[in-house]
Design an enzyme around this catalytic site. Structure first.
Site, PDB file in Angstrom:
ATOM      1  N   HIS A   1      36.165 -45.576  17.652  1.00 26.58           N
ATOM      2  CA  HIS A   1      34.752 -45.935  17.596  1.00 26.58           C
ATOM      3  C   HIS A   1      33.871 -44.683  17.676  1.00 26.58           C
ATOM      4  O   HIS A   1      32.935 -44.505  16.898  1.00 26.58           O
ATOM      5  CB  HIS A   1      34.457 -46.905  18.754  1.00 26.58           C
ATOM      6  CG  HIS A   1      33.068 -47.436  18.775  1.00 26.58           C
ATOM      7  ND1 HIS A   1      32.531 -48.104  19.846  1.00 26.58           N
ATOM      8  CD2 HIS A   1      32.091 -47.407  17.853  1.00 26.58           C
ATOM      9  CE1 HIS A   1      31.292 -48.468  19.591  1.00 26.58           C
ATOM     10  NE2 HIS A   1      30.991 -48.041  18.376  1.00 26.58           N
TER      11      HIS A   1
ATOM     12  N   GLU B   1      34.127 -42.925  14.461  1.00 25.94           N
ATOM     13  CA  GLU B   1      33.310 -43.595  13.439  1.00 25.94           C
ATOM     14  C   GLU B   1      31.858 -43.098  13.511  1.00 25.94           C
ATOM     15  O   GLU B   1      31.222 -42.829  12.494  1.00 25.94           O
ATOM     16  CB  GLU B   1      33.370 -45.111  13.662  1.00 25.94           C
ATOM     17  CG  GLU B   1      32.449 -45.934  12.762  1.00 25.94           C
ATOM     18  CD  GLU B   1      31.633 -46.960  13.528  1.00 25.94           C
ATOM     19  OE1 GLU B   1      30.392 -46.864  13.507  1.00 25.94           O
ATOM     20  OE2 GLU B   1      32.253 -47.854  14.158  1.00 25.94           O
ATOM     21  N   HIS B   2      31.349 -42.950  14.738  1.00 30.64           N
ATOM     22  CA  HIS B   2      29.980 -42.452  14.887  1.00 30.64           C
ATOM     23  C   HIS B   2      29.888 -40.974  14.517  1.00 30.64           C
ATOM     24  O   HIS B   2      28.937 -40.546  13.882  1.00 30.64           O
ATOM     25  CB  HIS B   2      29.520 -42.606  16.340  1.00 30.64           C
ATOM     26  CG  HIS B   2      29.073 -43.982  16.707  1.00 30.64           C
ATOM     27  ND1 HIS B   2      27.797 -44.256  17.107  1.00 30.64           N
ATOM     28  CD2 HIS B   2      29.745 -45.169  16.725  1.00 30.64           C
ATOM     29  CE1 HIS B   2      27.684 -45.556  17.387  1.00 30.64           C
ATOM     30  NE2 HIS B   2      28.855 -46.122  17.160  1.00 30.64           N
TER      31      HIS B   2
ATOM     32  N   GLU C   1      26.413 -48.159  24.132  1.00 30.90           N
ATOM     33  CA  GLU C   1      26.649 -49.306  23.249  1.00 30.90           C
ATOM     34  C   GLU C   1      27.696 -50.236  23.862  1.00 30.90           C
ATOM     35  O   GLU C   1      27.540 -51.454  23.875  1.00 30.90           O
ATOM     36  CB  GLU C   1      27.119 -48.820  21.869  1.00 30.90           C
ATOM     37  CG  GLU C   1      27.284 -49.952  20.868  1.00 30.90           C
ATOM     38  CD  GLU C   1      27.984 -49.519  19.571  1.00 30.90           C
ATOM     39  OE1 GLU C   1      27.969 -48.321  19.247  1.00 30.90           O
ATOM     40  OE2 GLU C   1      28.561 -50.401  18.911  1.00 30.90           O
TER      41      GLU C   1
HETATM   42 ZN   LIG Z   1      29.045 -48.203  17.459  1.00 29.94          ZN
END
Ligand SMILES: [Zn+2]
Length: 1026
Positions: free
Chosen positions: A102, A105-106, A203
């Site tokens: 994750h 991905e960012h 998040e």
């Molecule tokens: Zn995210």
């Protein structure tokens, strides 16, 4: 973004067609036909064609290829749809809870070799006419999709995406910003305490404040305890700080490799060009590796297991004593077995969907819980699928009872099977899903095939849906007990079964805060003074980097001159049926008919207003005519693509204190079912069943639960609605029908022991709403079917004519506006005007059990048709991209934030999952100062315009064409006018509107925050605390 699994049927719901033009069969050289000419074995730009298959059901041709040098896989789906899509997905299989896929991905979206500027992804939003751009981390893959209707734009975006995923910078600073870091709470004050910061860190804290989400995560981790599904791919907040920058880079090197990649393209652009660009810009630089990312099968348990977890208490739960969740989950077969997956997902719907399903009867109707748990049903997002069944919102004492009911229901299903009509209804639903056309068909396809393809299943086989339907019918014919045998095998005899309960713990949030504090202290203890100095310096560096004006000139961009100067006109025709005005819109709907009716609320007594949303839920679900509610549900499934009623608050396009209020009836069906569909509406108009209090209680509980669950997900919408509440009469109505006021109202109703009074309001509301005197209708259908549809509608209006009553509106000022603006006379819409409305300032705070805030400030400005509306729209977009994004997300650590101009004339600032509360309000104000300072360039303005136009020109499905005009009275001419004003916006306009509308004291504004207990706000008397 972090995504949890969806069931195949849920995905199928989005899998619907989108033909922009005419039927492809009529065209001489359609994209799908051209693609049929590829030959297996043919070599194109480093790829070899493996398979070419026509998929007539979906009007497309699938071309499967592999990349010779690296083994990268490729699927192209050629179809006459200009909304072209690209996606690349990697199999990402983490083995710890640090959230490495994750965070990666960012981070790959923070700059790359060819495009080293910070955040090229967000910058492209303003340099492109993209219709969709995003990235998702699932449990076992990471996907990067985009779509656009412009060929040049496609190449630009493809270039940025390829460079981002294959050649990202992955700078240490990006890792700190997006992942996690230790930093002084106030980065400019070295004496302020050290705290954890980071976009993903926040998040995930926000994501797991949603109890349903938390439960789903635990369930997956515990049902598949032996490999990658046992960890949180999005990141367990307290494990995130264990990830190092080196680990992140290593994960990239091993997983983001072409040998571990699957490319997908969709639409009418030629395949060769895509292949050439992908080969030249990325794949030619790699050799084949063995990524070794396969997920092994989960070893089967020899006996079922039970487990228990805790969550935070939910202050909005309809009944505080009933907050437990319990599900039983079963491990099913491998998802690469396409037909088995199809069968099990159908079986799941038969077992749980709608009031006729055995589990609905056994679990929902006895009202043991508020609703099914949101994880129930078939889940094909893991290598081996699962099925879960259970309830949320139940008392602890009922746990044993629920387990017994589940086991007993499975026995009953094995014994009795399913009614044939229910199976037919489900197959009908699949037919409709294939015919209905959405605007994001490419994206639906990409996510539909993602999981199966990820484990080397055959994506082409998955697309041949009618093959599966045919095989299913055949199998069932040969063995009528086929489904019962599956239930026996997968449910009764399955020892790989998990029973997981979740209960609230009063001290949950406190314990979490304590655990975070301990983790923090553990990190801090190891720090020397020089380390701390280094952290302070790095914090300042990051702040400086974030504050720097950035040069994005390396990125490709469309120009304002690439935007179409004029819009395409959507012709509609006005007519009447039984004295009710009707708008007819001919569209290539692929054999579907779409019906809408807008019924205004003008005569409804004010004390009934808050009940209207409940009425909308109840009217299609309590039975009508000769049908009880089960039969009604059955008929709706068998004959229609769905029937719904929803509330509408439509601000006037010319005056802020005028609006239309009503409910919208919407339904669709295959052409052959038109009479049946209208018959169902007639029955709801003429003889709805409002006599079953127990049925109403079920619906009330489900609605209250759904509303309560929705807040942690769409908190920013609730904050904006609340902040806009005292700015216009329409804002006030929107809050009572769909804001926090409605949430609290439904909670109150759910707590009532006697609903008979509520039940009595429903027929009263019906009399006022379902009155042909207050109605207008719209039909979208094919030209061939339009006159038939008109005839059927005429019959319907005759059937319901008895409901016509002349009633006096409850508000004194009713203004009529012609439905056909060119006609000047004829039928009209009746709007409510409140010329003496006084907007007022108000600051409202809702204390909610979330660890993050949703902050909004709204300002009353001008309506849609005003000359300044276009400037304010561009300004909102520019402030978001050039200032607020940096302040709220990058510096503030919120998941998102920005400004938007709304059709109701309200300019809104908002933040989403924000660790800050009142500080964000000052970020909004700083944004205004920035705008007023005029320190923006022509490039900034052009980018904001592109971004506004990509929203204005986003594709519209045939079912929705003409709706702006039907609902809001906004004609193509008005749209063209707005378009011209957008083109004309310049530096001077922007400076002018920023000063005149947004400056302190210029206009009335409202503020709302939803978030955890807040001492600053509590002590400040200017706030109203709820
Ligand atoms: Zn995210």
């Amino acid at each position: 973004m972090f995504r949890q699994g969806k069931t195949v049927l849920q995905k199928l719901r989005y899998l619907s067609l989108n033909r922009q033009q005419h039927a492809w069969r009529l065209k001489s050289s359609s994209a799908a036909e051209r693609a049929l000419q590829y030959q297996p074995g043919q070599r194109i730009h480093g790829f070899t064609v493996k398979e070419v298959a026509a998929v007539p059901d979906l009007f497309l041709t699938a071309v499967k290829l592999t990349h010779d040098k690296t083994g990268a896989q490729y699927l192209h789906t050629a179809r006459d749809d200009s909304n072209n899509l690209f996606s690349v997905q990697f199999r990402t299989t983490p083995m710890d809870n640090t959230g490495v896929p994750h965070i990666l991905e960012h981070t790959v979206l923070c700059g790359s070799e060819k495009y080293p500027c910070r955040d090229p992804f967000f910058k492209m939003l303003n340099r492109s006419l993209t219709t969709f751009m995003n990235a998702f981390t699932a449990s076992d893959y990471t996907m990067y999709p985009f779509s656009t209707q412009n060929g040049k734009d496609f190449q630009n975006l493809l270039s940025v995406y390829l460079d981002a995923v294959f050649f990202p910078c992955l700078r240490e600073q990006d890792f700190w910003q997006e992942g996690w870091r230790l930093e002084n709470e106030n980065p400019t004050d070295p004496d302020s305490p050290l705290v954890f910061k980071g976009v993903v860190f926040n998040e995930m804290k926000g994501a797991f404040s949603d109890n349903e989400r938390l439960y789903a995560q635990h369930l997956q981790n515990k049902l598949y305890p032996d490999h990658t599904y046992s960890v949180v791919s999005g990141g367990e907040p307290l494990a995130i700080p264990d990830l190092s920058w080196e680990q992140l880079k290593h994960f990239h090197a091993t997983h983001y490799h072409p040998s571990n990649a699957r490319f997908f393209t969709y639409g009418d652009l030629p395949l060769e060009q895509h292949l050439k660009q992908i080969e030249e810009e990325a794949l030619s630089r790699f050799d084949r590796t063995d990524p070794n990312t396969q997920v092994p099968s989960q070893p089967h348990w020899s006996s079922p297991r039970e487990d228990h977890v805790t969550c935070g208490p939910d202050a909005l739960a309809p009944d505080p004593a009933k907050q437990n969740t319990l599900c039983m989950s079963y491990l099913l077969g491998d998802i690469t077995d396409t037909f088995e997956g199809f069968t099990l997902s159908l079986l799941s719907s038969l077992m749980i969907s709608g009031p006729n399903s055995p589990f609905y009867k056994a679990l929902i109707e006895p009202k043991i819980g508020t609703d099914f748990s949101s994880v129930v049903g078939y889940d094909g997002s893991t290598k081996e699928a699962s099925f879960s069944i259970g309830l949320q919102g139940m008392a602890e004492d009922d746990i044993e009872r629920v387990k017994q009911i589940i086991n007993q229901t499975i026995e009953d299903i094995i014994m009795n099977g399913f009614e044939e009509e229910r199976i037919e209804a489900l197959l009908h639903k699949i037919e409709i899903q294939m015919k209905h056309q959405s605007t994001s068909f490419g994206l639906s396809l990409a996510s539909y095939i993602a999981s199966c393809w990820n484990h080397d299943g055959d994506p082409v086989e998955l697309l041949q849906i009618s093959d599966s339907v045919a095989k299913f019918r055949q199998t069932l014919k040969e063995n009528p007990r086929f489904l019962q045998d599956k239930v026996q095998h997968y449910f009764k005899e399955n020892t790989h079964r998990l029973t997981l309960s979740m209960s609230p713990d009063e001290a949950y949030l406190e314990k979490q805060a304590k655990a975070e504090e301990e983790k923090l202290q553990q990190k801090i203890q190891t720090l020397s003074d020089s380390h701390k100095k280094e952290i302070y310096d790095k914090g300042l560096e990051l702040l400086a980097a974030q504050s720097q004006t950035q040069d994005a000139s390396c990125l490709p961009a469309l120009k304002v001159s690439d935007i179409e100067p004029t819009i395409n006109i959507t012709p509609v025709e006005m007519g009447a049926a039984g004295g009710v005005p009707v708008q007819y819109c001919e569209q290539p709907t692929n054999g579907m008919v779409y019906f809408r009716a807008m019924c205004n609320l003008n005569t409804l007594p004010e004390d009934l207003r808050l009940y209207v949303p409940l009425f909308c839920t109840a009217i299609t679900k309590m039975g009508c005519g000769g049908l009880d509610y089960r039969q009604q549900a059955q008929q709706m499934e068998l004959r229609t693509g769905g029937m719904s009623v929803s509330t509408q608050v439509i601000p006037d396009s010319t005056q802020l204190d005028m609006y239309e209020q009503g409910v919208l009836l919407f339904s669709s069906c295959l052409e052959r079912n038109l009479p049946h569909m209208f018959q169902l509406w007639s029955d709801m108009f003429n003889s709805p069943h409002f006599d079953d209090e127990e049925r109403l209680r079920v619906l009330v509980m489900m609605s209250a639960q759904e509303l309560a669950n929705g807040i942690s997900y769409s908190g920013h919408m609730y904050a904006m609605t609340r902040a806009g509440r005292n700015l216009s009469p329409a804002g006030e109505l929107a809050e009572s029908l769909g804001g926090m006021e409605q949430v609290k109202f439904m909670k109150r109703i759910a707590e009532m022991s006697d609903l008979s009074q509520v039940l009595r309001t429903l027929p009263r509301i019906k009399k006022h709403l379902f009155n042909p005197d207050n109605m207008r209708c719209a039909v979208n259908a094919t030209p061939q079917k339009m006159s038939d549809a008109a005839g059927q509608l005429d019959n319907f209006m005759k059937d319901v004519a008895g409901n016509r009553r002349e009633r006096k509106p409850v508000r004194p000022n009713i203004i009529e506006r012609p439905l056909d603006p060119l006609a000047g006379s004829g039928p009209s819409r009746k709007l409510i005007s409140e010329p003496n409305y006084q907007p007022c300032q108000m600051k409202t705070f809702f204390a909610l059990p979330f660890p993050v805030n949703f902050v909004s400030e709204c300002i009353r400005t001008v309506p849609f048709s005003h000359d300044d509306y276009a400037s304010l729209s561009v300004l909102a977009r520019m402030m978001t991209a050039k200032f607020l994004h940096g302040e709220i997300r990058e510096k503030g650590g919120a998941y998102g934030g920005g400004a938007k101009m709304g059709g109701g004339g309200v300019f809104s600032f908002y933040s989403y999952r924000d660790p800050n509360s009142v500080q964000t309000l000052s970020a909004f104000r700083k944004g205004v100062d920035w705008a007023k300072s005029g320190q923006f360039t022509q490039q900034d303005i052009d980018e904001a315009k592109l971004s506004v136009f990509s929203a204005v020109d986003s594709p519209v499905a045939p079912s929705d064409k003409g709706m702006g005009r039907f609902l809001s009275g906004i004609t193509d001419e008005m749209k063209q006018n707005y378009r011209e004003k957008l083109f004309a916006v310049d530096h001077k306009h922007l400076l002018d509107v920023a000063g005149r509308y947004l400056g302190v004291g210029q206009r009335t504004c409202g503020v709302a925050i939803l978030g955890p207990e807040n001492d600053t706000i509590k002590k400040d008397p200017s706030w109203i605390v709820k």
